[in-house]
Design an enzyme around this catalytic site. Structure first.
Site, PDB file in Angstrom:
ATOM      1  N   ASP A   1      -0.687   7.988  -7.403  1.00 26.04           N
ATOM      2  CA  ASP A   1      -1.131   6.970  -6.449  1.00 26.04           C
ATOM      3  C   ASP A   1      -1.361   5.649  -7.158  1.00 26.04           C
ATOM      4  O   ASP A   1      -2.337   5.488  -7.886  1.00 26.04           O
ATOM      5  CB  ASP A   1      -2.408   7.418  -5.744  1.00 26.04           C
TER       6      ASP A   1
ATOM      7  N   ASP B   1       0.820  -1.213   0.000  1.00 26.62           N
ATOM      8  CA  ASP B   1       0.000   0.000   0.000  1.00 26.62           C
ATOM      9  C   ASP B   1       0.848   1.255   0.000  1.00 26.62           C
ATOM     10  O   ASP B   1       1.526   1.556   0.971  1.00 26.62           O
ATOM     11  CB  ASP B   1      -0.914  -0.010   1.224  1.00 26.62           C
TER      12      ASP B   1
END
Length: 483
Positions: free
Chosen positions: A361, A132
């Site tokens: 991202d 992540d």
């Protein structure tokens, strides 16, 4: 899967930056000795069948439409956590904490697309973690005598720990060391990692309480231990004194299938930052087309020896704004053009100081644009495809889809992101006019209400190498086959 920080976020994945990253990390050897190459395996990859339990691979989308809708559902949860409020101190009193509180710790781990395999402790124990880029804490399910009596177990969460098949046995690791709750590290440095103020004895470990918007939660305590990683020359390297979370209790679906999370965000304590320090402050990744066969691998590389032969163009560099939007990898976009025509977008949209800004991202699939940018981009693209029949039914969550029979992408004007220092990022047409279903394509953008942060998601980043230099605060990018 993101621990909240400023306005929205996704990259790292991430990098991994999202690393959303979403994938499983295996090590591969290449001649160079000064880099570490990790394989990111998609959750739908056949290699993961049998490795992940708890339903992660049992609900694989059967169609492209189901897959895109699943990605957007994940994006929506992740995005709402990122934009809800400005970053603030997360340290809290035990008496006032609750799993129903939207603490925005940023980890919808069950929705991750990529997994990584790492080893923790001495001797090492193997775990499969969500990678992540929007989280800075690496944690694993944990069984340890050190946490007994610190008050952060099943009294608050009816956890799944006893039913989880892979649990870190901290007592078996000679390098495992807890962080005392009376230490400055617990009271000050870990305040933004949701440390609890509870401290019944000087020797009690520093506890944390991660709460999630979907009412999932994890409780545990902070420690330091060794993480073992493979180098590209076939040898192994031990990263010592890495901050980890020892999760004793968890509740909710957010963690389904994973043994924890590998934090790859931009912060002092993330695995990405800690590992990059060993390899010149650099890491890079290259994501193949999301429609590629699931056995095609993606890679996360720590170190500076990228494979030049795989690049299909020159590397361009732009500045990383590492402190503009804490935890995330922000870049200084100044505008968007379509067909060599610069769109009329207020400059404030790209300014993080007034509620805008842009991040890379890898943990977010689609690209999100703040409203003042979203509308002109959509209008310009709609004009270029207006000759195709527009579809209105069963296209959620997209605003504009069309019958793509006879579609010729060479006739679509190219979209370009322009950075303030002159660099230009020109994604492939298929990265913003995406396949939704057979003979159905959609404009692959989502709306962010203003003020809000725009996100260049992983589909937009596909078929490009992205190299993050945390020392020079720059990111390089170039078209690549990524294979």
């Amino acid at each position: 899967m993101m621990k909240w920080r400023s306005v929205l976020s996704p990259l790292l994945f991430i990098f991994l930056v999202s690393i959303s990253f979403h994938g499983l990390v295996l090590c591969h050897a290449v001649p160079e000795e000064n880099e570490m190459r990790l394989e990111l395996i998609h959750r739908h990859n056949p290699q993961l069948i049998g490795k992940l339990g708890h339903g992660v691979t049992s609900n694989v989308p059967k169609t492209q439409q189901e897959r895109i809708q699943e990605l957007v559902l994940h994006d929506t949860i992740r995005h709402h956590r990122m934009i809800s409020h400005k970053r603030g101190t997360r340290r809290k009193n035990r008496e006032t904490s609750s799993i129903a509180m939207p603490m925005h710790s940023g980890a919808d781990y069950g929705n991750g697309e990529y997994f990584v395999q790492v080893r923790v402790g001495k001797p090492s124990q193997k775990f499969v973690l969500i990678a992540d880029t929007g989280s800075d804490l690496t944690w694993v399910y944990c069984n340890s005598r050190f946490g007994n009596g610190n008050g952060n177990t099943s009294k608050t969460h009816k956890g799944r720990l006893r039913n989880h098949r892979r649990v870190f046995h901290a007592d078996r690791s000679s390098s495992f060391e807890t962080i005392p709750c009376l230490s400055d590290m617990c009271k000050v440095q870990l305040a933004d990692l949701f440390s609890l103020s509870i401290c019944p004895t000087p020797f009690t470990p520093c506890a944390y309480d991660y709460s999630y918007m979907d009412r999932s939660a994890a409780l545990g305590f902070f420690a330091k231990d060794t993480i073992s990683v493979g180098l590209t020359n076939g040898r192994k390297m031990m990263l010592e004194n890495v901050l980890i979370g020892c999760t004793e209790s968890a509740q909710g679906s957010a963690f389904k299938g994973a043994d924890g999370a590998l934090g790859l965000g931009n912060s002092k304590y993330s695995f990405a930052t800690k590992t990059a320090e060993k390899f010149g402050g650099k890491f890079s990744y290259c994501l193949v087309d999301h429609l590629s066969p699931k056995n095609i691998s993606n890679y996360l590389i720590f170190g500076g020896n990228r494979n030049e032969q795989k690049l299909l163009g020159n590397v361009r560099y732009t500045k990383l704004l590492l402190n503009a939007i804490p935890l995330f990898y922000a870049v200084n976009v100044m505008g968007i053009s379509i067909g060599d025509l610069m769109l009329r977008i207020p400059f404030e949209v790209w300014d993080a100081n007034v509620g805008g800004g842009t991040i890379l991202d890898s943990g977010t699939s689609l690209t999100y644009l703040a409203e003042p940018a979203y509308k002109p981009v959509m209008n310009a693209l709609e004009m270029s495809i207006s000759k195709y029949e527009r579809l209105f039914s069963d296209i959620k969550p997209f605003e504009y889809c069309f019958n793509s029979t006879g579609f010729d992408e060479s006739l679509v004007p190219r979209l370009v992101f322009h950075f303030a220092d002159g660099a230009r990022f020109e994604p492939l047409v298929k990265s913003y006019i995406i396949d939704f279903a057979p003979e159905v394509k959609c404009l692959g953008f989502q709306l962010v209400s203003w003020p809000g942060t725009s996100i260049i998601g992983n589909i937009m980043q596909q078929n490009h190498l992205w190299e993050f230099d945390l020392v020079q605060s720059i990111v390089g990018f170039a078209p690549s086959s990524c294979t």
